[in-house]
Motif scaffolding. Structure first.
Motif, short mmCIF file in Angstrom:
data_model
loop_
_atom_site.label_atom_id
_atom_site.label_comp_id
_atom_site.label_asym_id
_atom_site.label_seq_id
_atom_site.Cartn_x
_atom_site.Cartn_y
_atom_site.Cartn_z
N GLU A 32 0.86 -1.18 0.00
CA GLU A 32 0.00 0.00 0.00
C GLU A 32 0.90 1.23 0.00
O GLU A 32 1.99 1.19 0.57
N ASP A 86 1.08 4.09 1.51
CA ASP A 86 1.65 4.74 2.70
C ASP A 86 2.70 3.85 3.37
O ASP A 86 3.47 4.31 4.20
N ASP A 129 -1.37 -1.36 10.46
CA ASP A 129 -2.66 -0.67 10.61
C ASP A 129 -3.57 -1.28 11.67
O ASP A 129 -4.76 -0.93 11.73
N MET A 146 1.07 2.25 12.90
CA MET A 146 1.47 3.18 11.85
C MET A 146 0.74 4.52 11.93
O MET A 146 1.21 5.52 11.39
N HIS A 147 -0.43 4.53 12.55
CA HIS A 147 -1.20 5.77 12.68
C HIS A 147 -1.61 5.90 14.15
O HIS A 147 -2.14 4.94 14.72
FE LIG Z 1 -1.30 2.63 7.00
#
Ligand SMILES: [Fe+2]
Ligand SMILES: [Fe+2]
Length: 257
Positions: free
Chosen positions: A85, A87, A167, A221-222
């Motif tokens: 992906e 990102d 994620d 990651m976030h």
């Molecule tokens: Fe991500």
């Protein structure tokens, strides 16, 4: 004419900040207002320094500047992406470092990396529980299929018990590097709105596996990093709430005619 779809291409002036979370493990984070989330990269400074995901296109300069505060870019040995992906590895410029190697899951390699023109194919891929020593640190690769994508994997650093779940366990907002507030409800809402999991089943199976591994620090990651004391709240939220795809994609209702 359909609108040009948005990608995870972020503005080049997105500022990134760096903090050392655990001995020699750094979080490099930039908040992107448009999405209401941070994009975090993690640098493990070791004999063979490793960057875990690069951030989206546009963030390269900001992230590279912060990496350079710790090591010269030429020293970078590995860049890992945890699913295919933009990102995860939009900052492919990191692959220009002379000795750097790309790390990914065996499925990312077989399904996605091979057979495309112009996509770098020199990489090392890993099956479940395989370990890569980077010096004093040991990266254990966990295959987590369908926790978001078919090719998804996570990394567990054995010596510090650090979990890099990509994620999973993400939270919205721009909060402290390590969170003390409980944002598990916000995590569930974010998953419902974004529609990134097809089903709760593989996510819950993986969450139970991770709980048994006892991470001392989790590096999503976030959002913020999650310490050992708070980790169970996020696992409990996944075990006890519905969050799988139900018609919402990136905050927009999908009307099927
Ligand atoms: Fe991500
Ligand atoms: Fe993703």
């Amino acid at each position: 004419m359909p609108e040009v779809s948005k990608t995870f291409r972020v503005a080049k002036d997105t500022t990134a900040s760096i903090s050392e979370i655990t001995d020699g493990i750094y979080r490099i984070s930039g908040f992107v207002n448009e999405y209401g989330i941070t994009f975090n990269q993690f640098l493990i400074n070791d004999e063979k320094p490793t960057l875990i995901h690069t951030g989206p296109v546009g963030m390269y300069e900001g992230v590279a500047e912060k990496v350079k505060e710790v090591i010269p870019l030429e020293k970078l040995a590995y860049v890992a992406f945890l699913h295919f992906e933009s990102d995860e590895w939009g900052g492919m410029e990191f692959l220009k470092s002379p000795d750097v190697k790309l790390l990914c899951s065996d499925l990312s390699s077989r399904l996605n990396l091979m057979g495309w023109d112009g996509v770098p194919v020199h990489h090392i891929s890993f099956w479940d529980s395989e370990v890569l020593k980077t010096g004093r640190r040991s990266l254990r690769f966990l295959m987590t299929p369908h926790v978001h994508h078919w090719d998804s994997m996570m990394i567990f650093e054995d010596t510090t018990k650090s979990l890099f779940p990509s994620d999973l366990f993400i939270q919205p907002g721009d909060n402290k590097p390590v969170i003390s507030d409980d944002l598990s409800k916000e995590m569930i809402q974010l998953y419902r709105g974004a529609g990134i999991f097809a089903s709760e089943i593989p996510v819950r199976q993986t969450a139970q596996r991770l709980l048994k591994m006892g991470p001392k620090m989790t590096f999503p990651m976030h959002g913020s990093c999650i310490d050992q004391g708070s980790f169970t709240r996020y696992v409990d939220a996944l075990m006890n709430n519905e969050f799988a795809y139900s018609g919402m994609l990136l905050g927009q209702k999908l009307e099927v005619s």
